[in-house]
Scaffold this motif. Structure first.
Motif, PDB file in Angstrom:
ATOM      1  N   PHE A 252       0.815  -1.211   0.000  1.00  9.02           N
ATOM      2  CA  PHE A 252       0.000   0.000   0.000  1.00  9.02           C
ATOM      3  C   PHE A 252       0.847   1.259   0.000  1.00  9.02           C
ATOM      4  O   PHE A 252       0.383   2.328  -0.429  1.00  9.02           O
ATOM      5  N   SER A 253       2.089   1.168   0.436  1.00  3.47           N
ATOM      6  CA  SER A 253       3.015   2.291   0.270  1.00  3.47           C
ATOM      7  C   SER A 253       3.250   2.554  -1.218  1.00  3.47           C
ATOM      8  O   SER A 253       3.199   3.708  -1.680  1.00  3.47           O
ATOM      9  N   LEU A 254       3.491   1.482  -1.980  1.00  2.00           N
ATOM     10  CA  LEU A 254       3.629   1.631  -3.432  1.00  2.00           C
ATOM     11  C   LEU A 254       2.339   2.170  -4.048  1.00  2.00           C
ATOM     12  O   LEU A 254       2.367   3.016  -4.947  1.00  2.00           O
ATOM     13  N   GLY A 255       1.204   1.666  -3.558  1.00  2.00           N
ATOM     14  CA  GLY A 255      -0.073   2.118  -4.086  1.00  2.00           C
ATOM     15  C   GLY A 255      -0.283   3.612  -3.881  1.00  2.00           C
ATOM     16  O   GLY A 255      -0.776   4.315  -4.775  1.00  2.00           O
ATOM     17  N   ALA A 256       0.102   4.109  -2.716  1.00  2.00           N
ATOM     18  CA  ALA A 256      -0.038   5.539  -2.444  1.00  2.00           C
ATOM     19  C   ALA A 256       0.847   6.363  -3.367  1.00  2.00           C
ATOM     20  O   ALA A 256       0.406   7.390  -3.913  1.00  2.00           O
ATOM     21  N   GLN A 257       2.091   5.915  -3.563  1.00  2.00           N
ATOM     22  CA  GLN A 257       2.983   6.649  -4.459  1.00  2.00           C
ATOM     23  C   GLN A 257       2.473   6.614  -5.901  1.00  2.00           C
ATOM     24  O   GLN A 257       2.589   7.597  -6.638  1.00  2.00           O
ATOM     25  N   TYR A 258       1.904   5.492  -6.276  1.00  2.00           N
ATOM     26  CA  TYR A 258       1.315   5.374  -7.613  1.00  2.00           C
ATOM     27  C   TYR A 258       0.184   6.380  -7.795  1.00  2.00           C
ATOM     28  O   TYR A 258       0.112   7.077  -8.815  1.00  2.00           O
ATOM     29  N   LEU A 259      -0.710   6.498  -6.811  1.00  2.00           N
ATOM     30  CA  LEU A 259      -1.837   7.425  -6.925  1.00  2.00           C
ATOM     31  C   LEU A 259      -1.358   8.873  -6.969  1.00  2.00           C
ATOM     32  O   LEU A 259      -1.933   9.704  -7.689  1.00  2.00           O
ATOM     33  N   ARG A 260      -0.324   9.199  -6.216  1.00  2.00           N
ATOM     34  CA  ARG A 260       0.234  10.558  -6.262  1.00  2.00           C
ATOM     35  C   ARG A 260       0.759  10.860  -7.670  1.00  2.00           C
ATOM     36  O   ARG A 260       0.566  11.966  -8.194  1.00  2.00           O
ATOM     37  N   GLY A 268      -6.939  12.559 -12.212  1.00  2.00           N
ATOM     38  CA  GLY A 268      -7.974  12.589 -11.181  1.00  2.00           C
ATOM     39  C   GLY A 268      -7.422  13.078  -9.862  1.00  2.00           C
ATOM     40  O   GLY A 268      -6.219  13.314  -9.718  1.00  2.00           O
ATOM     41  N   ASP A 269      -8.316  13.231  -8.890  1.00  2.12           N
ATOM     42  CA  ASP A 269      -7.940  13.637  -7.536  1.00  2.12           C
ATOM     43  C   ASP A 269      -7.947  12.396  -6.646  1.00  2.12           C
ATOM     44  O   ASP A 269      -9.006  11.897  -6.268  1.00  2.12           O
ATOM     45  N   PHE A 270      -6.752  11.924  -6.316  1.00  4.15           N
ATOM     46  CA  PHE A 270      -6.616  10.707  -5.508  1.00  4.15           C
ATOM     47  C   PHE A 270      -5.991  11.007  -4.141  1.00  4.15           C
ATOM     48  O   PHE A 270      -5.476  10.110  -3.489  1.00  4.15           O
ATOM     49  N   SER A 271      -6.049  12.263  -3.711  1.00  6.03           N
ATOM     50  CA  SER A 271      -5.322  12.669  -2.505  1.00  6.03           C
ATOM     51  C   SER A 271      -5.834  11.970  -1.244  1.00  6.03           C
ATOM     52  O   SER A 271      -5.041  11.551  -0.396  1.00  6.03           O
ATOM     53  N   ILE A 272      -7.154  11.830  -1.115  1.00  6.24           N
ATOM     54  CA  ILE A 272      -7.700  11.190   0.094  1.00  6.24           C
ATOM     55  C   ILE A 272      -7.326   9.719   0.129  1.00  6.24           C
ATOM     56  O   ILE A 272      -6.865   9.191   1.156  1.00  6.24           O
ATOM     57  N   ALA A 273      -7.506   9.032  -0.985  1.00  3.57           N
ATOM     58  CA  ALA A 273      -7.149   7.607  -1.040  1.00  3.57           C
ATOM     59  C   ALA A 273      -5.664   7.416  -0.776  1.00  3.57           C
ATOM     60  O   ALA A 273      -5.265   6.524  -0.004  1.00  3.57           O
ATOM     61  N   ALA A 274      -4.831   8.246  -1.393  1.00  6.37           N
ATOM     62  CA  ALA A 274      -3.388   8.114  -1.198  1.00  6.37           C
ATOM     63  C   ALA A 274      -3.029   8.296   0.271  1.00  6.37           C
ATOM     64  O   ALA A 274      -2.184   7.567   0.819  1.00  6.37           O
ATOM     65  N   HIS A 275      -3.662   9.269   0.929  1.00 11.40           N
ATOM     66  CA  HIS A 275      -3.397   9.499   2.351  1.00 11.40           C
ATOM     67  C   HIS A 275      -3.767   8.274   3.188  1.00 11.40           C
ATOM     68  O   HIS A 275      -3.006   7.856   4.084  1.00 11.40           O
ATOM     69  N   TRP A 314      -8.179   0.870   5.370  1.00  5.72           N
ATOM     70  CA  TRP A 314      -8.496   0.142   4.141  1.00  5.72           C
ATOM     71  C   TRP A 314      -9.901   0.524   3.658  1.00  5.72           C
ATOM     72  O   TRP A 314     -10.096   0.818   2.471  1.00  5.72           O
ATOM     73  N   ASP A 315     -10.868   0.521   4.584  1.00  3.35           N
ATOM     74  CA  ASP A 315     -12.238   0.892   4.208  1.00  3.35           C
ATOM     75  C   ASP A 315     -12.294   2.295   3.622  1.00  3.35           C
ATOM     76  O   ASP A 315     -12.889   2.525   2.555  1.00  3.35           O
ATOM     77  N   GLN A 316     -11.686   3.241   4.322  1.00  2.09           N
ATOM     78  CA  GLN A 316     -11.759   4.634   3.887  1.00  2.09           C
ATOM     79  C   GLN A 316     -10.975   4.857   2.599  1.00  2.09           C
ATOM     80  O   GLN A 316     -11.396   5.633   1.725  1.00  2.09           O
ATOM     81  N   GLY A 317      -9.841   4.192   2.478  1.00  2.00           N
ATOM     82  CA  GLY A 317      -9.042   4.336   1.269  1.00  2.00           C
ATOM     83  C   GLY A 317      -9.746   3.796   0.043  1.00  2.00           C
ATOM     84  O   GLY A 317      -9.760   4.435  -1.018  1.00  2.00           O
ATOM     85  N   MET A 318     -10.352   2.620   0.173  1.00  2.00           N
ATOM     86  CA  MET A 318     -11.049   2.031  -0.968  1.00  2.00           C
ATOM     87  C   MET A 318     -12.300   2.821  -1.326  1.00  2.00           C
ATOM     88  O   MET A 318     -12.637   2.981  -2.517  1.00  2.00           O
ATOM     89  N   ALA A 319     -12.997   3.353  -0.318  1.00  2.00           N
ATOM     90  CA  ALA A 319     -14.173   4.176  -0.601  1.00  2.00           C
ATOM     91  C   ALA A 319     -13.771   5.441  -1.360  1.00  2.00           C
ATOM     92  O   ALA A 319     -14.429   5.838  -2.328  1.00  2.00           O
ATOM     93  N   LEU A 321     -11.068   5.819  -3.168  1.00  2.00           N
ATOM     94  CA  LEU A 321     -10.579   5.430  -4.495  1.00  2.00           C
ATOM     95  C   LEU A 321     -11.749   5.175  -5.434  1.00  2.00           C
ATOM     96  O   LEU A 321     -11.739   5.617  -6.599  1.00  2.00           O
ATOM     97  N   ASP A 322     -12.762   4.481  -4.948  1.00  2.00           N
ATOM     98  CA  ASP A 322     -13.974   4.261  -5.756  1.00  2.00           C
ATOM     99  C   ASP A 322     -14.586   5.590  -6.182  1.00  2.00           C
ATOM    100  O   ASP A 322     -14.977   5.777  -7.351  1.00  2.00           O
ATOM    101  N   SER A 323     -14.689   6.512  -5.228  1.00  2.00           N
ATOM    102  CA  SER A 323     -15.295   7.810  -5.524  1.00  2.00           C
ATOM    103  C   SER A 323     -14.510   8.562  -6.587  1.00  2.00           C
ATOM    104  O   SER A 323     -15.090   9.144  -7.507  1.00  2.00           O
ATOM    105  N   SER A 324     -13.180   8.520  -6.482  1.00  2.00           N
ATOM    106  CA  SER A 324     -12.338   9.210  -7.456  1.00  2.00           C
ATOM    107  C   SER A 324     -12.450   8.593  -8.843  1.00  2.00           C
ATOM    108  O   SER A 324     -12.490   9.304  -9.856  1.00  2.00           O
ATOM    109  N   LEU A 325     -12.522   7.274  -8.900  1.00  2.00           N
ATOM    110  CA  LEU A 325     -12.580   6.598 -10.191  1.00  2.00           C
ATOM    111  C   LEU A 325     -13.918   6.768 -10.894  1.00  2.00           C
ATOM    112  O   LEU A 325     -13.987   6.708 -12.134  1.00  2.00           O
ATOM    113  N   HIS A 326     -14.963   6.976 -10.117  1.00  2.00           N
ATOM    114  CA  HIS A 326     -16.299   7.040 -10.717  1.00  2.00           C
ATOM    115  C   HIS A 326     -16.914   8.432 -10.645  1.00  2.00           C
ATOM    116  O   HIS A 326     -18.111   8.599 -10.863  1.00  2.00           O
ATOM    117  N   LYS A 327     -16.098   9.420 -10.326  1.00  2.00           N
ATOM    118  CA  LYS A 327     -16.594  10.792 -10.288  1.00  2.00           C
ATOM    119  C   LYS A 327     -17.077  11.197 -11.675  1.00  2.00           C
ATOM    120  O   LYS A 327     -16.372  11.042 -12.671  1.00  2.00           O
TER     121      LYS A 327
END
Length: 329
Positions: A252-260, A268-275, A314-319, A321-327
């Protein structure tokens, strides 16, 4: 005569990718993804684009997913084609043939003979790991290879043992798994084009994520396992931590860097998920250290609050991420 799949690399001048920088919380993740980070970097390709597969990571009963970039993703992003190497002549002659043709060879190897593991496994432990062979010089008994966080060389006896040079035929010897990497169709896309393709892959991997929070499935197993590790000792703890906590946190460290990075490319805006995923990385690092102390001290330590934090992130990050992808859907 030296055979090289890529232009010759000077091991003393090689600079690893920033994903392997000293400031990172997880300098190494797992041997396969670490190799690919450096293989791509050495060709001037951005390895961040191949990381969306980490969002499908799951708890698989006694381990977290040993995540790898799928071969089809590597082809879609970079035009790199990976095929299994049939080691029918033996690793050295088969690897020489592929390197001669400008192809890297990824192979399982014994860390006992890899000098870059000095201080851990070199000449101490027989541990399977993956290397990428870039240069072979049979006459000089020299091998140039990518492993973990950088590029290295081995010589002499390490070369002999890695390739079993001069060993009598042993019908009980099982060759290790190997792949060859075709580089003749490499695509060098600009960052924007690469990010657009990677975003499509992100949708695919997010759709494959666990249906239920995997940290909650992990929690009771982990708390029970810690009690057993107190009896089994630190050697067992290190093996357990690599298979579980390191794959969780580093993934998930790699995942956060990927989203940044994806955000920087205007996808897109992935700041909340990345955090939230950065919090998984940080919390897992804390859990790793506290678990080690619990195992060494054989004392009761309440690790439940940390695992509960991980599940929440995990719950908050995936929620998010879903929101960002489907905005805008």
């Amino acid at each position: 005569m030296s055979l090289c799949a890529l232009p010759k690399i000077d091991v003393t001048l090689y600079q690893p990718h920033a994903l392997h920088g000293a400031e990172r919380a997880w300098a190494e993740t797992n041997c396969y993804i670490d190799v690919w980070v450096e293989v791509l970097h050495a060709q001037g390709l951005n390895p961040l684009a191949c990381l969306p597969m980490v969002f499908a990571n799951d708890f698989d009963g006694d381990q977290w997913t040993f995540y790898k970039p799928p071969h089809e993703d590597l082809f879609a992003l970079y035009g790199i084609d990976v095929q299994e190497l049939n080691v029918w002549r033996g690793l050295l002659p088969n690897a020489c043939e592929q390197v001669r043709r400008g192809r890297l060879v990824l192979t399982e190897s014994d860390a006992f003979y890899l000098p870059d593991t000095s201080g851990t496994d070199y000449r101490t432990n027989h541990v399977k790991t993956t290397i990428a062979i870039q240069e072979i010089d049979i006459a000089a008994q020299r091998l140039g290879y990518f492993h973990n966080s950088s590029y290295h060389e081995l010589h002499g006896e390490d070369f002999v043992e890695t390739f079993r040079v001069g060993k009598p035929v042993d019908p009980t010897f099982m060759p290790l798994f190997a792949e060859f990497v075709r580089l003749d169709r490499v695509q060098r896309r600009d960052e924007s084009s690469l990010a657009k393709i990677s975003l499509e892959l992100l949708h695919k991997h997010v759709a494959r994520r666990p249906e239920q929070n995997p940290v909650r499935a992990f929690e009771p197993v982990f708390l029970r396992d810690v009690e057993q590790l107190k009896e089994d000792g630190m050697a067992a703890y290190h093996a357990y931590a690599f298979a579980t906590l390191r794959q969780l946190g580093a993934g998930f460290s790699l995942g956060a860097q990927y989203l940044r990075w994806l955000e920087q490319q205007g996808q897109g805006d992935f700041s909340i998920a990345a955090h939230e995923f950065e919090q998984i990385s940080d919390t897992t690092k804390t859990l790793l250290l506290k678990t080690a102390r619990a195992v060494m001290g054989k004392k009761a330590v309440d690790l439940g609050p940390l695992t509960a934090q991980l599940a929440s992130h995990w719950d908050q990050g995936m929620a998010a991420l879903d929101s960002s992808l489907h905005k805008g859907d």
